[in-house]
Motif scaffolding. Structure first.
Motif, PDB file in Angstrom:
ATOM      1  N   VAL A   1      44.275  37.709  46.298  1.00  6.57           N
ATOM      2  CA  VAL A   1      45.406  37.963  47.576  1.00  6.57           C
ATOM      3  C   VAL A   1      46.685  37.237  46.949  1.00  6.57           C
ATOM      4  O   VAL A   1      47.743  37.889  47.229  1.00  6.57           O
ATOM      5  N   ARG A   2      46.686  36.110  46.161  1.00  8.04           N
ATOM      6  CA  ARG A   2      47.786  35.740  45.497  1.00  8.04           C
ATOM      7  C   ARG A   2      48.489  36.567  44.732  1.00  8.04           C
ATOM      8  O   ARG A   2      49.665  36.808  44.741  1.00  8.04           O
TER       9      ARG A   2
ATOM     10  N   ASP B   1      43.961  40.394  54.245  1.00 11.06           N
ATOM     11  CA  ASP B   1      45.155  39.520  53.787  1.00 11.06           C
ATOM     12  C   ASP B   1      45.743  40.435  52.514  1.00 11.06           C
ATOM     13  O   ASP B   1      46.688  40.461  52.615  1.00 11.06           O
ATOM     14  N   ARG B   2      44.632  41.028  51.788  1.00 12.01           N
ATOM     15  CA  ARG B   2      45.104  41.669  50.480  1.00 12.01           C
ATOM     16  C   ARG B   2      45.794  42.788  51.240  1.00 12.01           C
ATOM     17  O   ARG B   2      46.958  43.394  50.617  1.00 12.01           O
TER      18      ARG B   2
ATOM     19  N   ASP C   1      38.870  36.874  48.634  1.00 11.72           N
ATOM     20  CA  ASP C   1      40.094  37.876  48.795  1.00 11.72           C
ATOM     21  C   ASP C   1      39.766  38.639  50.013  1.00 11.72           C
ATOM     22  O   ASP C   1      39.614  39.768  49.951  1.00 11.72           O
TER      23      ASP C   1
ATOM     24  N   ARG D   1      40.983  32.882  46.655  1.00 16.75           N
ATOM     25  CA  ARG D   1      41.976  33.816  47.195  1.00 16.75           C
ATOM     26  C   ARG D   1      42.878  34.178  45.918  1.00 16.75           C
ATOM     27  O   ARG D   1      43.974  34.647  46.264  1.00 16.75           O
TER      28      ARG D   1
ATOM     29  N   ARG E   1      50.231  39.322  46.602  1.00 19.23           N
ATOM     30  CA  ARG E   1      51.477  38.940  47.108  1.00 19.23           C
ATOM     31  C   ARG E   1      52.514  38.683  45.732  1.00 19.23           C
ATOM     32  O   ARG E   1      53.478  39.085  46.267  1.00 19.23           O
TER      33      ARG E   1
END
Length: 379
Positions: free
Chosen positions: A128-129, A88-89, A84, A125, A132
């Motif tokens: 991160v997902r 991106d996070r 993560d 990830r 999102r």
């Protein structure tokens, strides 16, 4: 620009994402989706939103993952990726909405990346997902030549198909689908039965007690995150029986056809496929939740009138039912309760136009694709 591109953008921004002035919106645009990306950016500017754009390229993803493979000795696993990445996070944690516009040059661009590498990257990830998915996210596609080719259609024909599916009277469809939501919300057990010549029968039951169905009318106001949409879905559990999926699909860049699953005590205990069985095995080995159902969905968008090998469209097609192994959606769960958890969510579809029925608590609510509130149901 085709005026329907601007209409698509307006539906995405206004009906689907419900963007308001001052919202921070992240827009990811695939390689060949530039035209729709331009129309979306224009619409967001007119509404006073703040826009951050990303380049959603599967070809770039392939290059990165192949580079990791080249630089790693032995098999790639999740530890070979930073878990993560903070940058991106941060993007998604700061965003109010995330709009993903698909439409790349090659629908199988990552086919030569080893499956363990793709799985390891997805696992690393997961946070991160989740960040999102905590936004008001919506996924759509711009009609491209690569998607037309995958669907087996001429480009002009495919473009008409996409706009027939996307440019709907969503408010009216939402009212119709509310009938199915009411049935599922009041029900405790669903049974799906199909009897076809030359194919395994389906007879599978699942519990839906305590779950909330989502009227997926292509808007975050309905807890719906796809455009087009047109399905009602819930999060089943305690699955038992056998189910046959006769709609071909591409799973993890692999063509999969004629899937047969056997469930016991809520878990897949046996499986077979005419094609793509290894891809299924890899999916089921992802984690403990990958062998359990995360979704039961009923397709109700009759503007989608053919299979195109794109889950965004195929799972919404009228006269179909789909089940997904893996992650359950929080919108279907009671507050504070965790549903099935997994790094994957993989849909598989069955055509129910003939010799099929769906029962809720023993009462038939759909027969041969016709719902009990529609003309022709008794026949």
């Amino acid at each position: 620009m085709d005026e329907r591109v601007r209409e698509h953008a307006e539906v995405l921004v206004d009906w689907s994402a419900r963007v308001e002035a001052g919202d921070d919106v992240v827009v990811s645009v695939a390689e060949d989706a530039h035209e729709l990306g331009v129309a979306v950016a224009e619409a967001l500017g007119e509404r006073g939103a703040n826009v951050t754009t990303l380049y959603g390229s599967s070809e770039l993803s392939r290059a990165y993952l192949k580079g990791v493979e080249a630089g790693t000795e032995g098999d790639v696993d999740a530890e070979d990726f930073d878990a993560d990445p903070a940058v991106d996070r941060a993007i998604f944690e700061a965003a109010d909405a995330y709009l993903r516009i698909g439409g790349g040059r090659n629908t199988t661009a990552t086919a030569d990346v080893d499956r363990p590498t793709r799985q390891a990257y997805a696992t690393a990830r997961k946070g991160v997902r989740e960040a999102r998915m905590d936004t008001d996210w919506v996924s759509t596609v711009h009609p491209t030549r690569s998607l037309a080719q995958q669907a087996g259609m001429a480009y002009e024909e495919y473009r008409e198909f996409v706009y027939d599916a996307v440019l709907r009277d969503w408010e009216s469809l939402a009212e119709e689908m509310a009938n199915m939501k009411d049935v599922l919300d009041a029900g405790e057990e669903v049974r799906i039965v199909t009897e076809r010549d030359g194919a395994p029968d389906t007879d599978v039951t699942m519990s839906i007690a305590g779950r909330t169905a989502v009227n997926s009318a292509a808007s975050v106001a309905y807890d719906s995150h796809n455009l087009p949409s047109g399905e009602v879905f819930t999060a089943p559990y305690d699955t038992a029986g056998e189910v046959f999926f006769d709609v071909p699909m591409t799973i993890d860049a692999t063509r999969v056809r004629n899937v047969h699953l056997t469930f016991e005590d809520g878990e897949v205990v046996d499986f077979a496929a005419e094609a793509g069985e290894d891809a299924l095995a890899d999916i089921f080995d992802t984690d403990d939740g990958a062998r359990r159902l995360g979704e039961l969905g009923i397709g109700m968008n009759r503007g989608i009138d053919r299979f195109t090998d794109s889950i965004l469209f195929d799972e919404k097609m009228g006269d179909t039912v789909h089940l997904a192994v893996g992650r359950a959606y929080d919108a279907c769960l009671p507050e504070g309760e965790s549903g099935n958890d997994s790094a994957v969510h993989v849909d598989m579809i069955s055509d129910v136009r003939e010799r099929s029925r769906m029962e809720v608590d023993g009462e038939v609510v759909q027969r041969n694709g016709t719902f009990r509130w529609e003309d022709g149901f008794e026949e």
